[in-house]
Design a protein around this motif. Structure first.
Motif, PDB file in Angstrom:
ATOM      1  N   CYS A 273       0.836  -1.215   0.000  1.00 49.11           N
ATOM      2  CA  CYS A 273       0.000   0.000   0.000  1.00 49.11           C
ATOM      3  C   CYS A 273       0.865   1.258   0.000  1.00 49.11           C
ATOM      4  N   LEU A 274       0.499   2.209  -0.817  1.00 43.11           N
ATOM      5  CA  LEU A 274       1.272   3.457  -0.878  1.00 43.11           C
ATOM      6  C   LEU A 274       0.355   4.685  -0.787  1.00 43.11           C
ATOM      7  N   PRO A 275       0.434   5.429   0.332  1.00 45.31           N
ATOM      8  CA  PRO A 275      -0.321   6.688   0.432  1.00 45.31           C
ATOM      9  C   PRO A 275       0.437   7.816  -0.269  1.00 45.31           C
ATOM     10  N   VAL A 276      -0.272   8.592  -1.068  1.00 49.27           N
ATOM     11  CA  VAL A 276       0.388   9.689  -1.796  1.00 49.27           C
ATOM     12  C   VAL A 276      -0.411  10.982  -1.638  1.00 49.27           C
ATOM     13  N   THR A 277       0.302  12.065  -1.382  1.00 49.57           N
ATOM     14  CA  THR A 277      -0.316  13.382  -1.427  1.00 49.57           C
ATOM     15  C   THR A 277       0.396  14.224  -2.471  1.00 49.57           C
ATOM     16  N   ILE A 278      -0.403  14.739  -3.384  1.00 47.96           N
ATOM     17  CA  ILE A 278       0.132  15.621  -4.420  1.00 47.96           C
ATOM     18  C   ILE A 278      -0.047  17.044  -3.897  1.00 47.96           C
ATOM     19  N   ASP A 279       1.049  17.751  -3.771  1.00 44.86           N
ATOM     20  CA  ASP A 279       0.980  19.101  -3.199  1.00 44.86           C
ATOM     21  C   ASP A 279       1.169  20.143  -4.300  1.00 44.86           C
ATOM     22  N   VAL A 280       0.047  20.778  -4.654  1.00 48.18           N
ATOM     23  CA  VAL A 280       0.139  21.857  -5.657  1.00 48.18           C
ATOM     24  C   VAL A 280      -0.143  23.200  -4.994  1.00 48.18           C
ATOM     25  N   GLY A 281       0.003  23.247  -3.660  1.00 50.85           N
ATOM     26  CA  GLY A 281      -0.304  24.470  -2.914  1.00 50.85           C
ATOM     27  C   GLY A 281      -1.667  24.352  -2.258  1.00 50.85           C
TER      28      GLY A 281
END
Ligand SMILES: O=C([O-])CC(=O)C(=O)O
Ligand SMILES: [Mg+2]
Length: 639
Positions: A273-281
């Motif tokens: 399992c891989l949690p990902v957060t994409i941070d574009v601001g």
């Protein structure tokens, strides 16, 4: 402690009791299962000369600085075959052999006081632990006792996160054995507060942060993640976290929480399992001014800049993990959620939990609720407050099921369904100004602005709240529903509890105990006039773990709407007569692993039927197969 060893490993087989094979690719070992020990015949100078390694990810191997000595594995219990190109195996880092002090600090393998005497001898743990040896059950008992001492939910959340980061198997054992008590701790509502305060409670990263700064290097970033065989990714950009709005990078709590349920409720191996957060601001001013904020301090990137980053991510994921990795989109704002699903639905194995997972769980609840109110879906009229991802997603799945049951077209089925958004009832005179996901619901009718007036005009039998705005099912609204219906069906789905359209107590009190009520976040049973009412929890946590498991065990390459219908029907079938006798429309969460196995089996069966499965031949008994693939958190023996 050995931090790095030169080795030419000889795998001398599994000593974990499970059968498995090790294959050698030159100097790289690859293990198909569970715990394997490797004998290092050429050891580095800083070691203690034993060279044994422990790892359910397969063999832990350190590099000698050469290019291809690396770690392979992490198959979980689900995946037994995989093809990895030799160049994929090259990693920029080395993994140390876990033993002694480092073993106690390795969450994947640590057992704390449960290490036996023999294990303490074999793995250099003597003196590092007090003499007593305890069972995992006793550890569970002790931690539950400690957790119950905390009065503040966030403290319980933090204690659980600490446990997950120090002893993963114990964390999952605790969660599985006490699911009803701990779900509100690691998931909604507490996870909402955790995201709001994520910056100040942040201790150790639990997922991958991909920000605009990583643009052009996402593939490289993915390779920094220690596990190779990722099977499920939950990704958010933090713009619409539950009903709490834009929490930017702090939305990471959501993928972490969802994936812990993939393991606890659906049996997917944690290392897959891989949690990902994409941070574009973020456009959240409060966070931008918060000194503890952990994300990029800029307003959200949009348009081409956003699309390019997301596209790079989607491409890199497929390149790194293959086309059978499941990507669950979570808590994106409406515009991006629909666009991403449309863009990648036909090229990747993706679904949006807020649109499709929520739809499936609500449909299951409605199918079960018909037992109490009678009739078919087509005999009912549905009114939604909220026309975003959840509202339109649920509406569409109801229409599809209705069409399937009664053979009317989906367009005709939609005429039973009405939606209210922030501007009032969605009607055809508003069509010009509606985004495309709302336009199928614009029926011919006069404009109505207030919800209560819409209830009186449309006369729904079912009222569903997906607005993200708390307290919007007022006394007037619930009383209007109760005046129209003997048993009004009222679902307040917005999360967390603070955003629920009404509470369970309000729904039962204002309807004089006649409402069939469910909510997204949990409510305690309500006592009214000497009777007890148990509210249902219509949360997508019933669906996504089983859906995901079904996709994995069948090797599905795409998610199809029929799979969501299959999941809904499977869940509705799990409601027993005893549950109905208690007024329940959802089965208790304590049976969730069994329920997930049934959902998985029906989803997998649908994948085979649709020709979307790649794991052939199809197992004869899919329920048994799903159960046999599920991770179980009991400790392994490391002798
Ligand atoms: O996370 C939950 O509890 C359900 C959900 O997907 C949401 O509210 O966005
Ligand atoms: Mg969500």
């Amino acid at each position: 402690m050995i931090s790095s060893i030169n080795w030419n490993g000889i795998c001398y087989g599994n000593e974990c009791g499970s059968r498995g094979t090790c294959r050698s690719f030159g100097r790289t070992w690859r293990c198909a299962r569970a715990v394997v020990r490797v004998k290092a015949s050429s050891l580095g100078s800083d070691d203690k000369g034993h060279g044994s390694s422990i790892g359910e990810e397969g063999v832990l191997v350190a590099t000698n600085g050469g290019p291809a000595s690396t770690v392979v594995g992490g198959f979980g219990d689900v995946l037994e075959e995989d093809r990895i190109a030799e160049d994929d195996l090259v990693r920029p880092w080395a993994v140390s052999v876990a033993s002694g002090y480092s073993l106690l600090r390795d969450p994947h393998h640590n057992k704390g006081l449960a290490f036996s005497g023999k294990e303490r001898d074999a793995h250099y743990l003597r003196g590092l632990l007090p003499p007593t040896v305890v069972s995992q059950d006793l550890q569970v008992k002790k931690i539950m006792h400690n957790l119950r001492q905390y009065q503040v939910p966030l403290q319980r959340y933090m204690a659980m996160m600490d446990l997950q980061e120090s002893n993963e198997r114990l964390f999952y054992k605790l969660l599985i054995d006490n699911v009803e008590e701990l779900l509100p701790v690691v998931y909604t509502p507490t996870v909402g507060e955790a995201c709001q305060k994520y910056g100040s409670i942040f201790r150790r990263p639990q997922g991958l942060f991909i920000s605009l700064k990583e643009k052009g290097r996402i593939l490289e970033v993915l390779k920094n993640w220690p596990q190779r065989n990722i099977q499920v990714i939950v990704v958010t950009d933090g713009e619409r976290i539950l009903g709490l709005g834009d929490l930017g990078c702090q939305g990471m709590g959501i993928p972490v929480g969802k994936l812990s349920l993939y393991t606890a409720l659906g049996g997917v191996h944690p290392s897959a399992c891989l949690p990902v957060t994409i941070d574009v601001g973020t456009n959240n001013e409060e966070l931008l001014n918060d000194e503890f904020y952990i994300g990029l301090r800029q307003r959200r990137a949009t348009g081409q800049e956003y699309d390019e980053l997301l596209h790079e991510f989607m491409t890199a994921v497929k390149q790194n993990y293959g086309e059978k990795v499941l990507i669950q989109f979570e808590d994106f704002a409406n515009h991006n959620a629909f666009q991403l699903l449309e863009k990648y639905g036909s090229t990747h194995l993706v679904f949006n939990d807020d649109i499709q997972g929520t739809a499936s769980v609500v449909l299951a609840g409605l199918i079960a609720a018909l037992k109490f109110v009678g009739g078919t879906l087509a005999d009912h009229r549905f009114l939604f407050l909220g026309a975003g991802e959840a509202g339109t997603g649920i509406a569409e799945l109801i229409a599809r099921e209705m069409s399937k049951q009664t053979k009317v077209s989906v367009e005709e089925a939609r005429e039973h369904i009405w939606l209210v958004d922030s501007k009032g009832l969605i009607v055809s005179s508003r069509k010009e100004s509606l985004p495309h996901f709302k336009s199928p619901w614009a029926h011919d009718f006069k404009p109505v602005t207030e919800l209560v007036d819409a209830v009186k005009a449309i006369k729904p039998t079912v009222l569903i709240g997906t607005s993200g705005v708390g307290k919007t099912f007022t006394k007037d609204v619930v009383e209007a529903m109760a005046a129209l219906n003997e048993k009004p069906i009222i679902f307040s789905l917005s999360n967390p509890t603070s955003q629920s359209e009404c509470t369970a107590e309000e729904a039962y009190t204002w309807s004089e105990g006649r409402a069939i009520f469910a909510s997204g976040s949990p409510f305690d049973p309500v006592k009214l006039n000497g009777m007890s009412f148990i509210p249902g929890q219509a949360n997508n946590a019933y669906i996504f773990p089983g859906l995901g498991l079904g996709l994995l065990i069948s090797g599905a390459i795409r998610v199809h709407d029929d799979m969501l219908l299959a999941a809904a029907e499977a869940l509705a079938e799990e409601v027993t007569q005893r549950n109905f006798d208690k007024g329940l429309i959802y089965p208790p969460f304590k049976n969730i692993r069994k329920i997930s196995a049934h959902i998985a089996a029906d989803v997998a069966a649908k994948a085979y039927e649709l020709g979307l499965a790649t794991r052939l031949p199809q197992p004869r008994d899919l329920v048994k197969h799903a159960e046999s693939c599920m991770y179980s958190p009991g400790y392994r023996s490391y002798r």
